[in-house]
Scaffold this motif. Structure first.
Motif, PDB file in Angstrom:
ATOM      1  N   SER A 153      10.007   7.714  -9.079  1.00 41.53           N
ATOM      2  CA  SER A 153       9.745   7.771  -7.635  1.00 41.53           C
ATOM      3  C   SER A 153       8.269   8.009  -7.371  1.00 41.53           C
ATOM      4  CB  SER A 153      10.552   8.897  -6.997  1.00 41.53           C
ATOM      5  OG  SER A 153      11.884   8.870  -7.378  1.00 41.53           O
ATOM      6  N   HIS A 154       7.399   7.253  -8.029  1.00 41.39           N
ATOM      7  CA  HIS A 154       5.964   7.546  -7.940  1.00 41.39           C
ATOM      8  C   HIS A 154       5.381   7.254  -6.563  1.00 41.39           C
ATOM      9  CE1 HIS A 154       6.234   3.390  -9.424  1.00 41.39           C
ATOM     10  NE2 HIS A 154       5.200   3.189  -8.637  1.00 41.39           N
ATOM     11  N   ARG A 155       6.146   6.647  -5.672  1.00 44.21           N
ATOM     12  CA  ARG A 155       5.667   6.455  -4.300  1.00 44.21           C
ATOM     13  C   ARG A 155       6.194   7.555  -3.374  1.00 44.21           C
ATOM     14  NH1 ARG A 155       3.524   1.223  -2.590  1.00 44.21           N
ATOM     15  NH2 ARG A 155       4.074   2.014  -0.556  1.00 44.21           N
ATOM     16  N   ALA A 178     -11.293   2.414  -4.956  1.00 45.03           N
ATOM     17  CA  ALA A 178     -10.661   3.069  -3.809  1.00 45.03           C
ATOM     18  C   ALA A 178     -10.569   4.586  -3.960  1.00 45.03           C
ATOM     19  CB  ALA A 178      -9.274   2.475  -3.565  1.00 45.03           C
ATOM     20  N   SER A 179     -10.397   5.082  -5.161  1.00 47.90           N
ATOM     21  CA  SER A 179     -10.362   6.510  -5.450  1.00 47.90           C
ATOM     22  C   SER A 179      -9.175   7.205  -4.774  1.00 47.90           C
ATOM     23  CB  SER A 179     -11.692   7.152  -5.087  1.00 47.90           C
ATOM     24  OG  SER A 179     -11.769   8.468  -5.571  1.00 47.90           O
ATOM     25  N   LEU A 180      -9.424   8.261  -4.031  1.00 46.56           N
ATOM     26  CA  LEU A 180      -8.357   9.035  -3.388  1.00 46.56           C
ATOM     27  C   LEU A 180      -7.882   8.349  -2.109  1.00 46.56           C
ATOM     28  CD1 LEU A 180      -9.948  12.527  -3.922  1.00 46.56           C
ATOM     29  CD2 LEU A 180      -7.864  11.691  -5.004  1.00 46.56           C
ATOM     30  N   PRO A 181      -6.611   8.567  -1.733  1.00 47.75           N
ATOM     31  CA  PRO A 181      -6.094   7.886  -0.548  1.00 47.75           C
ATOM     32  C   PRO A 181      -6.708   8.342   0.773  1.00 47.75           C
ATOM     33  CG  PRO A 181      -4.414   9.299  -1.541  1.00 47.75           C
ATOM     34  CD  PRO A 181      -5.604   9.331  -2.434  1.00 47.75           C
ATOM     35  N   HIS A 201      -4.438   7.987 -12.582  1.00 47.22           N
ATOM     36  CA  HIS A 201      -4.091   9.197 -11.837  1.00 47.22           C
ATOM     37  C   HIS A 201      -4.419   9.053 -10.349  1.00 47.22           C
ATOM     38  CE1 HIS A 201      -2.986  11.616 -15.346  1.00 47.22           C
ATOM     39  NE2 HIS A 201      -3.924  10.925 -15.958  1.00 47.22           N
ATOM     40  N   LEU A 202      -5.360   8.190 -10.014  1.00 46.30           N
ATOM     41  CA  LEU A 202      -5.698   7.940  -8.619  1.00 46.30           C
ATOM     42  C   LEU A 202      -4.908   6.766  -8.046  1.00 46.30           C
ATOM     43  CD1 LEU A 202      -9.576   8.449  -8.770  1.00 46.30           C
ATOM     44  CD2 LEU A 202      -7.831  10.077  -8.022  1.00 46.30           C
ATOM     45  N   SER A 203      -4.664   5.743  -8.855  1.00 42.83           N
ATOM     46  CA  SER A 203      -3.914   4.588  -8.344  1.00 42.83           C
ATOM     47  C   SER A 203      -2.485   4.987  -7.983  1.00 42.83           C
ATOM     48  CB  SER A 203      -3.936   3.422  -9.336  1.00 42.83           C
ATOM     49  OG  SER A 203      -3.350   3.769 -10.565  1.00 42.83           O
ATOM     50  N   ALA A 234       1.366   5.961  -3.358  1.00 46.82           N
ATOM     51  CA  ALA A 234       2.227   6.873  -2.607  1.00 46.82           C
ATOM     52  C   ALA A 234       1.828   7.005  -1.140  1.00 46.82           C
ATOM     53  CB  ALA A 234       2.224   8.259  -3.266  1.00 46.82           C
ATOM     54  N   TYR A 235       0.541   6.907  -0.848  1.00 51.15           N
ATOM     55  CA  TYR A 235       0.081   7.242   0.498  1.00 51.15           C
ATOM     56  C   TYR A 235      -0.517   6.102   1.304  1.00 51.15           C
ATOM     57  CZ  TYR A 235       0.808  12.011  -0.940  1.00 51.15           C
ATOM     58  OH  TYR A 235       1.379  13.163  -1.378  1.00 51.15           O
TER      59      TYR A 235
END
Length: 184
Positions: free
Chosen positions: A11-13, A131-134, A159-161, A166-167
């Motif tokens: 459930s990574h999203r 893109a880095s952090l959302p 770890h960022l993708s 998710a967001y």
């Protein structure tokens, strides 16, 4: 309305942001952490790292209990906040003072909107390379979340993708960008 939320490594999203509109006054969250517990190596997978950090940063952990393979928590909807979501001033962003509503580092998103983009009658597409952090310092989150634009986010750090998936609604490519064609 939903009373029970079940999530796991697949459930990574998952995000509180996605479930809040669908839950009642209380929610029971169950994290099936079995596959994360069984991981070997020095570092957790990006999916498990994201979910573990998420669990620890919310009221889920403070009001929950964990066994070796599952964590359960029952919390009030009113205190359940997603620690990775920053508040956005969407109404203010499209105004003359919108640069003050931007969360990009120097208001680049607002500057581009005001000076280069005229989306009249169409839904623009943005491309965010690195893109880095959302949310934090994002040059495109306002286009995504406030203006409903479609987007492409390129982020090679797994770890960022995972967090972008998710967001954000952009299509995430977990790759590097280079001027050379290495496919030959």
């Amino acid at each position: 309305l939903c009373d029970l939320v079940l999530f796991s490594k697949v459930s990574h999203r998952f995000s509180v942001d996605r479930i809040l509109p669908r839950v009642g006054s209380h929610v029971v969250a169950v994290w099936v952490s079995d596959s994360c517990v069984q991981e070997t190596g020095d570092q957790a997978s990006p999916e498990c790292s994201f979910l573990n950090t998420f669990w620890e940063k919310t009221y889920l952990m403070m009001r929950g209990y964990c066994s070796p393979r599952i964590c359960v928590s029952r919390v009030l909807k009113s205190i359940l906040q997603d620690p990775n979501v920053l508040p956005l001033e969407c109404d203010r962003f499209s105004t003359d003072s919108g640069s003050n509503a931007s969360i990009s580092e120097f208001g680049q998103d607002w500057f581009a909107l005001e000076n280069f983009v005229r989306p009249e009658g169409r839904r623009p597409v943005y491309v965010d390379v690195g893109a880095s952090l959302p949310f934090d310092y994002s040059n495109t989150v306002m286009f995504d979340r406030c203006l409903g634009w479609r987007g492409v986010c390129v982020e090679p750090n797994p770890h960022l993708s995972i967090m972008l998936q998710a967001y954000r609604s952009c299509k995430v490519f977990p790759n590097c960008v280079d001027e050379e064609d290495f496919s030959k």
